[in-house]
Design a protein around this motif. Structure first.
Motif, mmCIF file in Angstrom:
data_model
loop_
_atom_site.group_PDB
_atom_site.id
_atom_site.type_symbol
_atom_site.label_atom_id
_atom_site.label_comp_id
_atom_site.label_asym_id
_atom_site.label_seq_id
_atom_site.Cartn_x
_atom_site.Cartn_y
_atom_site.Cartn_z
ATOM 1 N N ARG A 100 26.143 46.193 -68.873
ATOM 2 C CA ARG A 100 27.182 46.213 -67.841
ATOM 3 C C ARG A 100 27.374 44.823 -67.226
ATOM 4 O O ARG A 100 28.492 44.422 -66.925
ATOM 5 C CB ARG A 100 26.832 47.240 -66.770
ATOM 6 N N THR A 101 26.278 44.101 -67.051
ATOM 7 C CA THR A 101 26.385 42.740 -66.523
ATOM 8 C C THR A 101 27.154 41.846 -67.496
ATOM 9 O O THR A 101 28.001 41.041 -67.083
ATOM 10 C CB THR A 101 24.991 42.153 -66.260
ATOM 11 N N THR A 102 26.880 41.983 -68.773
ATOM 12 C CA THR A 102 27.576 41.197 -69.798
ATOM 13 C C THR A 102 29.063 41.521 -69.806
ATOM 14 O O THR A 102 29.912 40.621 -69.900
ATOM 15 C CB THR A 102 26.964 41.469 -71.184
ATOM 16 N N MET A 103 29.391 42.806 -69.680
ATOM 17 C CA MET A 103 30.801 43.213 -69.660
ATOM 18 C C MET A 103 31.517 42.620 -68.451
ATOM 19 O O MET A 103 32.649 42.154 -68.556
ATOM 20 C CB MET A 103 30.906 44.742 -69.625
ATOM 21 N N ARG A 104 30.844 42.625 -67.312
ATOM 22 C CA ARG A 104 31.505 42.149 -66.099
ATOM 23 C C ARG A 104 31.764 40.649 -66.136
ATOM 24 O O ARG A 104 32.847 40.185 -65.788
ATOM 25 C CB ARG A 104 30.658 42.488 -64.871
ATOM 26 N N PHE A 105 30.771 39.879 -66.556
ATOM 27 C CA PHE A 105 30.893 38.428 -66.475
ATOM 28 C C PHE A 105 31.536 37.776 -67.703
ATOM 29 O O PHE A 105 32.077 36.679 -67.595
ATOM 30 C CB PHE A 105 29.523 37.799 -66.221
ATOM 31 N N ASP A 106 31.436 38.428 -68.838
ATOM 32 C CA ASP A 106 31.932 37.784 -70.065
ATOM 33 C C ASP A 106 32.982 38.597 -70.806
ATOM 34 O O ASP A 106 33.531 38.131 -71.802
ATOM 35 C CB ASP A 106 30.757 37.507 -71.016
ATOM 36 N N GLY A 107 33.255 39.817 -70.338
ATOM 37 C CA GLY A 107 34.139 40.718 -71.075
ATOM 38 C C GLY A 107 35.541 40.187 -71.271
ATOM 39 O O GLY A 107 36.155 40.364 -72.334
#
Length: 670
Positions: free
Chosen positions: A182-189
């Motif tokens: 979820r962190t990856t999706m938020r910052f890099d999505g």
């Protein structure tokens, strides 16, 4: 460093690394100066490692540590694995040279295949341990999760991470992995290609909890802090904290309304850490049907959990929300908790869950008398502004009771420091707070050991600024000055210690300060002089007119004393030459024998410690003497004319000595 240099060669790597491991294991975990652990770790990065050892060779060192099942060795092995899985921000603090031998920066993958091969090797090993029966398997799950974002975004290890997620989730929930996705999706999505983002979203759905119990655990216990949750589940344009808290509270409300689910969940939420447990407790209070029975269930569950593993945040959140709609029951529960076999030891922590009214103060008194809660627990009163609802009189009484306990002094200092935090020096405070602040400082034992404690000097200084003002603070300030002066003279404390305390005393009670440190001796102890001239230069905070009036009370004795305590010269700006301060000029102009003062000032030209050339430092002070050659007082002018030649000779001899020592160093063979 020699072993690191030897590890450059493939055939020497294993032996060098294993010896470094032994040194690293003997080192303190928090060692930051020339850390062997950091040096060893540098050999395991994909770039700038300073070694040509293969990935398999490096993995063999890691395996030996991780599979030892000795916690210290496992942790060291995981730290090396962490380095091997790093994907960005590569740098090195270590030299890549080794005598005259030509060397590069070590192994350096030249194409995409080599990079993928490297990371795949270490991911596969991490997965193997993560799903094993090892007691440290959970640490490997946490490691993979912590590296997920970099491996997905920077290294593009999509297939491998999908495989990892599928296998780990098939054996149970993986909260850290879900949080990482979820962190990856938020910052890099937003910057991902649509098909890559879709694969990541599928991972999120695969790892996402479905049952209410799993959702409650995921949201309240994932991450190390609330920031992790905010980063992971908040929309960029929304208030992340509100979003997280509301989500967890709603889950808690649903859990609280279903007794069977709550009973199943209690052992986990009361026996583990989690950044959202307080909010979950609030939600449980919203949903609970019988709040008194729910509290009993909390206590029964805690009784079956080892003391060292108990977590009370759910209880605190429960009480915090319950007080909003049923204060009477909240007060009843807290009354019982004062002497409860399970809760008495953490009662102050529970009490700070709600605003502390007069009943809360009474309970805290009883808790102190009962003596089950360790004294450090009462420090919770200092935080979260809960002390603000306690009257000054009640707080002063509580601090007095805390003072009577062993190690209670520092707890009382912390509480009072937070009470006066933000109050301006001009604010008038109540007498009871003023007197208790003075009492704390007079009871405090100034020592070299105590001064090492975090920010204590600053906290004591703030209490002095607020509580030692005016006529009511003069006597306490006098005693405190004498106590500090005695400590410096008898070397109980170093001259550099308690500089903030000295500064506050000089600002708050300047006349008392001057009398306490300089008014009782014809010749002031050198350690006192050094203390007064360190860092804050306490005397510089006193108005010059006050110093002049103090000197005039006993001119013959006090002029030389003050001359020895001040720094008589200054720089107007960084690049300008030294010049005499106005106070120094006033002293030499007004003393009956200015030569006495000038000889005292001359001693200040010699630093107690310095870097580089002493001759250069003395040369910079020569202009001070030269400036006095044209002084209107003939005694001063004659002294300057004569002293200028002597001082030049002193500088010449010192420079000759420095050159001689430099030649000796350069000619020495080592």
């Amino acid at each position: 460093m020699l072993l690191r240099s030897l590890a450059y060669d493939k055939h020497l790597f294993i032996r060098s690394a294993e010896i470094l491991c032994k040194f690293a294991l003997s080192e303190k975990l928090d060692e930051n100066v020339n850390s062997i652990r950091n040096l060893l770790k540098s050999l395991f990065y994909i770039y700038l490692s300073g070694t040509h050892a293969s990935a398999d060779q490096r993995l063999s060192v890691i395996k030996k540590l991780v599979e030892s099942n000795i916690e210290e060795e496992v942790d060291l092995g995981i730290s090396l694995l962490d380095a091997a899985l790093e994907t960005t921000h590569f740098s090195s603090l270590y030299s890549f040279e080794f005598g005259a031998r030509p060397r590069d920066y070590g192994h350096h993958p030249t194409n995409r295949f080599e990079i993928r091969t490297w990371y795949k090797l270490f991911i596969d090993y991490s997965l193997r341990v993560a799903i094993s029966e090892s007691p440290f398997a959970f640490k490997l799950k946490e490691l993979i999760a912590s590296k997920f974002r970099g491996l997905w975004v920077n290294a593009g290890m999509y297939d491998e991470l999908e495989k990892v997620s599928k296998i780990i989730s098939s054996k149970g929930s993986w909260r850290e992995g879900w949080l990482a996705v979820r962190t990856t999706m938020r910052f890099d999505g937003k910057e991902m290609e649509p098909n890559i983002y879709e694969r990541l979203n599928n991972l999120k759905l695969q790892l996402e909890p479905n049952s209410l119990i799993e959702q409650a655990k995921f949201y309240s216990m994932s991450g190390r802090s609330i920031y992790d949750l905010v980063d992971a589940i908040s929309d960029i344009d929304n208030d992340g904290y509100t979003t997280v808290e509301q989500k967890i509270q709603l889950l808690g409300k649903e859990v609280g309304s279903q007794e069977e689910i709550l009973s199943e969940l209690l052992p986990e939420i009361l026996g583990n850490d989690g950044p959202g447990l307080f909010s979950l407790g609030q939600g449980i209070a919203d949903g609970a049907i019988n709040h008194e029975e729910t509290w009993i269930d909390f206590c029964d569950t805690l009784s079956n959990i080892d003391d060292s593993k108990r977590n009370y945040q759910v209880l605190r959140g429960f009480l915090n929300r319950l007080a909003e709609f049923n204060l009477a029951l909240t007060e009843k529960i807290l009354d019982q908790s004062v002497t409860d076999p399970i809760l008495a030891s953490i009662f102050p922590f529970l009490q700070t869950s709600i605003k502390i009214n007069s009943l809360g103060v009474t309970r805290l008194r009883k808790s102190l008398e009962y003596g089950e809660a360790p004294i450090w627990q009462y420090q919770n009163i200092a935080y979260g502004r809960v002390h603000e609802t306690i009257s000054d009189e009640d707080l002063a009484e509580l601090l007095g009771l805390i003072l009577l306990k062993e190690n209670g002094l520092e707890v009382a200092i912390e509480i009072l420091n937070m009470r006066i935090h933000g109050i301006s020096k001009e604010t008038i405070i109540s007498d009871c707070i003023s007197y208790v602040g003075q009492d704390l400082l007079l009871k405090y034992q100034f020592s070299k050991v105590n001064n090492k404690k975090d920010q204590l000097d600053y906290k004591l200084s703030k209490i002095i600024q607020i509580c030692f003002k005016g006529v009511s603070g003069k006597e306490s300030a006098r005693i405190l000055c004498e106590k500090l002066a005695d400590g410096y003279k008898k070397i109980k404390i170093f001259p550099s210690d308690y500089q903030s305390v000295l500064a506050s005393l000089s600002k708050t009670q300047p006349e008392v300060f001057l009398n306490g440190f300089l008014g009782k001796e014809q010749q002031v102890d050198g350690r006192l002089i050094e203390a007064l001239s360190r860092k804050g230069k306490a005397l510089s905070f006193i108005n010059e007119e006050i110093i002049k009036k103090w000197c005039e009370v006993n001119p013959r004795a006090r002029y030389p004393v003050i001359a020895s305590a001040i720094r008589p010269f200054q720089q107007v700006d960084k690049d300008s030459a030294w010049e005499w301060t106005p106070l120094a000029l006033w002293i030499m102009d007004n003393y009956y024998d200015p030569v006495v003062i000038l000889n005292i000032f001359r001693r200040s030209f010699y630093p107690r410690a310095w870097w580089g050339s002493l001759a250069d430092r003395l040369q910079s002070c020569l202009c001070l003497i030269t400036a006095l050659k044209t002084h209107s007082n003939l005694l001063i002018a004659e002294w300057a004319t004569e002293e200028e030649e002597k001082f030049k000779e002193t500088i010449r001899l010192e420079r000759e000595n420095e050159l001689k020592m430099e030649r000796q160093r350069n000619e020495r063979f080592e």
